[in-house]
Scaffold this motif. Sequence first.
Motif, PDB file in Angstrom:
ATOM      1  N   TYR A  33       0.811  -1.223   0.000  1.00 51.74           N
ATOM      2  CA  TYR A  33       0.000   0.000   0.000  1.00 51.74           C
ATOM      3  C   TYR A  33       0.838   1.264   0.000  1.00 51.74           C
ATOM      4  O   TYR A  33       0.296   2.370  -0.068  1.00 51.74           O
ATOM      5  CB  TYR A  33      -0.920   0.005   1.236  1.00 51.74           C
ATOM      6  CG  TYR A  33      -0.151   0.029   2.550  1.00 51.74           C
ATOM      7  CD1 TYR A  33       0.417  -1.129   3.072  1.00 51.74           C
ATOM      8  CD2 TYR A  33       0.014   1.209   3.259  1.00 51.74           C
ATOM      9  CE1 TYR A  33       1.125  -1.104   4.264  1.00 51.74           C
ATOM     10  CE2 TYR A  33       0.722   1.238   4.453  1.00 51.74           C
ATOM     11  CZ  TYR A  33       1.277   0.082   4.943  1.00 51.74           C
ATOM     12  OH  TYR A  33       1.987   0.110   6.111  1.00 51.74           O
ATOM     13  N   CYS A  34       2.172   1.119   0.119  1.00 45.36           N
ATOM     14  CA  CYS A  34       3.017   2.277   0.453  1.00 45.36           C
ATOM     15  C   CYS A  34       3.653   2.884  -0.793  1.00 45.36           C
ATOM     16  O   CYS A  34       4.285   2.165  -1.575  1.00 45.36           O
ATOM     17  CB  CYS A  34       4.115   1.836   1.420  1.00 45.36           C
ATOM     18  SG  CYS A  34       5.250   3.161   1.868  1.00 45.36           S
TER      19      CYS A  34
ATOM     20  N   THR B 240      12.590   2.891   6.583  1.00 47.48           N
ATOM     21  CA  THR B 240      12.794   2.217   7.868  1.00 47.48           C
ATOM     22  C   THR B 240      14.116   2.686   8.477  1.00 47.48           C
ATOM     23  O   THR B 240      15.175   2.087   8.228  1.00 47.48           O
ATOM     24  CB  THR B 240      12.808   0.682   7.666  1.00 47.48           C
ATOM     25  OG1 THR B 240      11.625   0.297   6.965  1.00 47.48           O
ATOM     26  CG2 THR B 240      12.850  -0.059   8.995  1.00 47.48           C
TER      27      THR B 240
ATOM     28  N   GLU C 192      11.164   6.721  13.746  1.00 47.08           N
ATOM     29  CA  GLU C 192      10.182   5.701  13.400  1.00 47.08           C
ATOM     30  C   GLU C 192      10.896   4.352  13.439  1.00 47.08           C
ATOM     31  O   GLU C 192      12.111   4.269  13.217  1.00 47.08           O
ATOM     32  CB  GLU C 192       9.631   5.951  11.994  1.00 47.08           C
ATOM     33  CG  GLU C 192       8.761   7.194  11.944  1.00 47.08           C
ATOM     34  CD  GLU C 192       8.151   7.438  10.563  1.00 47.08           C
ATOM     35  OE1 GLU C 192       7.091   8.059  10.504  1.00 47.08           O
ATOM     36  OE2 GLU C 192       8.748   7.029   9.550  1.00 47.08           O
TER      37      GLU C 192
ATOM     38  N   ASN D 103      10.193  -0.092  12.645  1.00 47.64           N
ATOM     39  CA  ASN D 103       9.338  -1.246  12.366  1.00 47.64           C
ATOM     40  C   ASN D 103       9.514  -2.230  13.516  1.00 47.64           C
ATOM     41  O   ASN D 103      10.635  -2.387  14.027  1.00 47.64           O
ATOM     42  CB  ASN D 103       9.735  -1.890  11.044  1.00 47.64           C
ATOM     43  CG  ASN D 103       9.307  -1.048   9.855  1.00 47.64           C
ATOM     44  OD1 ASN D 103       9.267   0.182   9.965  1.00 47.64           O
ATOM     45  ND2 ASN D 103       8.988  -1.663   8.744  1.00 47.64           N
TER      46      ASN D 103
ATOM     47  N   GLY E 116       5.601   1.249  14.003  1.00 52.90           N
ATOM     48  CA  GLY E 116       4.592   0.997  12.958  1.00 52.90           C
ATOM     49  C   GLY E 116       3.848  -0.295  13.231  1.00 52.90           C
ATOM     50  O   GLY E 116       4.164  -1.338  12.675  1.00 52.90           O
TER      51      GLY E 116
ATOM     52  N   ARG F  47       2.382  -6.466   5.413  1.00 53.63           N
ATOM     53  CA  ARG F  47       3.305  -6.226   6.528  1.00 53.63           C
ATOM     54  C   ARG F  47       3.891  -7.568   6.941  1.00 53.63           C
ATOM     55  O   ARG F  47       3.160  -8.544   7.119  1.00 53.63           O
ATOM     56  CB  ARG F  47       2.589  -5.597   7.733  1.00 53.63           C
ATOM     57  CG  ARG F  47       2.015  -4.245   7.478  1.00 53.63           C
ATOM     58  CD  ARG F  47       3.026  -3.162   7.261  1.00 53.63           C
ATOM     59  NE  ARG F  47       3.901  -2.907   8.366  1.00 53.63           N
ATOM     60  CZ  ARG F  47       4.547  -1.754   8.558  1.00 53.63           C
ATOM     61  NH1 ARG F  47       4.418  -0.754   7.706  1.00 53.63           N
ATOM     62  NH2 ARG F  47       5.347  -1.587   9.573  1.00 53.63           N
TER      63      ARG F  47
ATOM     64  N   ASP G 190       1.633   3.515  15.745  1.00 50.47           N
ATOM     65  CA  ASP G 190       0.955   3.984  14.528  1.00 50.47           C
ATOM     66  C   ASP G 190       0.023   2.906  14.021  1.00 50.47           C
ATOM     67  O   ASP G 190       0.454   1.766  13.778  1.00 50.47           O
ATOM     68  CB  ASP G 190       1.975   4.273  13.417  1.00 50.47           C
ATOM     69  CG  ASP G 190       2.744   5.545  13.669  1.00 50.47           C
ATOM     70  OD1 ASP G 190       2.413   6.247  14.634  1.00 50.47           O
ATOM     71  OD2 ASP G 190       3.677   5.834  12.891  1.00 50.47           O
TER      72      ASP G 190
ATOM     73  N   THR H  68      -4.856   5.126   2.474  1.00 48.32           N
ATOM     74  CA  THR H  68      -5.097   5.689   1.148  1.00 48.32           C
ATOM     75  C   THR H  68      -4.621   4.664   0.137  1.00 48.32           C
ATOM     76  O   THR H  68      -3.499   4.156   0.261  1.00 48.32           O
ATOM     77  CB  THR H  68      -4.256   6.981   0.951  1.00 48.32           C
ATOM     78  OG1 THR H  68      -4.435   7.803   2.094  1.00 48.32           O
ATOM     79  CG2 THR H  68      -4.652   7.730  -0.294  1.00 48.32           C
TER      80      THR H  68
ATOM     81  N   GLU I 121      -3.002   4.293  -2.901  1.00 50.03           N
ATOM     82  CA  GLU I 121      -2.199   5.194  -3.739  1.00 50.03           C
ATOM     83  C   GLU I 121      -2.023   4.618  -5.140  1.00 50.03           C
ATOM     84  O   GLU I 121      -1.673   3.438  -5.281  1.00 50.03           O
ATOM     85  CB  GLU I 121      -0.800   5.392  -3.122  1.00 50.03           C
ATOM     86  CG  GLU I 121      -0.799   5.933  -1.705  1.00 50.03           C
ATOM     87  CD  GLU I 121      -1.037   7.439  -1.641  1.00 50.03           C
ATOM     88  OE1 GLU I 121      -1.213   8.074  -2.702  1.00 50.03           O
ATOM     89  OE2 GLU I 121      -1.074   7.963  -0.515  1.00 50.03           O
TER      90      GLU I 121
END
Length: 387
Positions: free
Chosen positions: A20-21, A75, A106, A108, A131, A145, A169, A203, A205
Motif C-alpha cells: 500500500y506504500c 525504515t 520511526e 518497524n 509501525g 506487513r 501507529d 489511502t 495510492e
Amino acid sequence: MRPPFGIYLHVPFCTVRCGYCDFNTYTATELGPVGGAKGASVATFVDAAIGELDLAHATLPDAPPVSTVFVGGGTPTLLPPEDLVRFLAAVRDRWGLADDVEVTTEANPDSVTEESLRVLADGGFTRVSIGMQSAVPQVLATLDRTHDPANVARALAAARAAGLAVSLDLIYGTPGESLEQWRTSLETALALEPDHLSAYALTVEDGTKMAARVRRGELPMPTGDDEADKYELADELLAGAGYGWYEISNWARTPTDRCRHNEAYWRSHDWWGIGPGAHSHVDGARWWNRKHPATWAKGLADGHPEAEREELTPEQRSDEAILLGVRLREGLPTDLLTADGRQAVAGLVADGLVDGRAAIGGRVVLTRRGRLLADTVVHRLIASGRA
Ligand SMILES: C[S@@+](CC[C@H](N)C(=O)[O-])C[C@H]1O[C@@H](n2cnc3c(N)ncnc32)[C@H](O)[C@@H]1O
Ligand code: SF4
C-alpha cells in the motif's frame, strides 16, 4: 520571537515494500547496482546526511538550538543505531539542542532490539514511533506487513525499559477489515498503554501493488462510510481510555506526550529536511530534495541536493495556515480568516462541524463530525474568503 527550528531526516530504505506504500523508499532490489553508490547505501547514508547538515548549517548558521529532530522513512531502524546517534551528535555540534529537545525515530517492530533501543536512548533519542498498523494477522497480510504482531509488545517494552516514550501507529480502512477487527487493533494497542497513538485512514495510492489489486477486483475499495465509522470508534475508545485528540489523526495521553515535531509542521514553523526527497520550510520558502537516493547523493556531492524551491505568496501562506491549523484541537484563531471566512464559521457551527462555544471565543475547533469532514470545512473557510 523566532519560531522553533526542527530537523527531519528521511531514511529511504526498507527490507520489503508494503503493497500500500508509495513513500520514497527502496528495497535493495529496487536500488539495484546504484545502491552501491556513495551515499545511496545503508552503509554510506549517514555520512552523506551529515554532509547535508553542513550545507544547512552554512545557510542557517544562526538558527536557534534545535527543538525537535525526527527520523522517518522508509525504515530508519535498518541503519545501525550508532549511525542514527552520530547523526544526532552532528546536529548538536552544529546548532546545539534545546534543553527539552524531542528526538524521535520511526521503527518497524521487527527491526529493533533491546540493545539497539538502548544505544538510541543513551545517544539522546527520546521517542520511538512503532509501525504497528493492526493487531490482526489477516489485515497485516493484506497490507503485506511482514512483522510478527507479537513483536509490537516486545518492541514497546524494550523501548520503555530504555527510557523512551512510545507512539504506536495504526491504519484503518484496509480492504476487507471489519469494524470488529479494527476494534481488536485499537484494544490491543490500548492494552499496551503507549504514550501516544496515531490512526490514519489507508489511502489506496495510484501505482501501488494494492491499487492494482483493487483495480482487478481482488480487494474491495475502502468506502468513506466505513472510514467514518472506524474513525468514530477510534476516537470513542481512545477518549474513553484517557487519550485526548490534539490533531485529527493523533491522540496523546497528556499534552506533554504530543509529538512536537509534527505540531511544528501543522503550525508552519521552520524545519530543514535532510535526505532524498525530504521537504524543508524556512521563513516562508519551501524546497524539496532530489528524490532518488543516488541522484540526491550525486547532487549533494556537487553541493546541490535540492530539486525545486518555491516562495509562498501571502495568499498561499494564509491558505496553508488555515488548512493545517484547523486540524488542531487548539483550533484556528478566527482572526486568521478573512471577513467572509469569519462569516462562514456561523454556517459551519449550524451544520455541526465547528464547535459553537469555541467559535464565540474566537477559535475554529472541529467537532467529531467536523473532523470527518475537515476538507469540506477548509474549503468553506477558504472559498468563502475568495468569493
Ligand atoms: C511511511 S511509514 C515509515 C515508518 C515505518 N516504515 C512503518 O512502516 O511504520 C510511516 C507511516 O505511514 C503509513 N503509510 C504508508 N503508506 C500509507 C498509505 N497509503 N495510507 C495510509 N498510511 C500509510 C505507514 O503505515 C506508517 O505508519
Ligand atoms: S515498511 Fe513503512 S516505509 Fe517501508 S514500505 Fe512499509 S509502510 Fe512503507
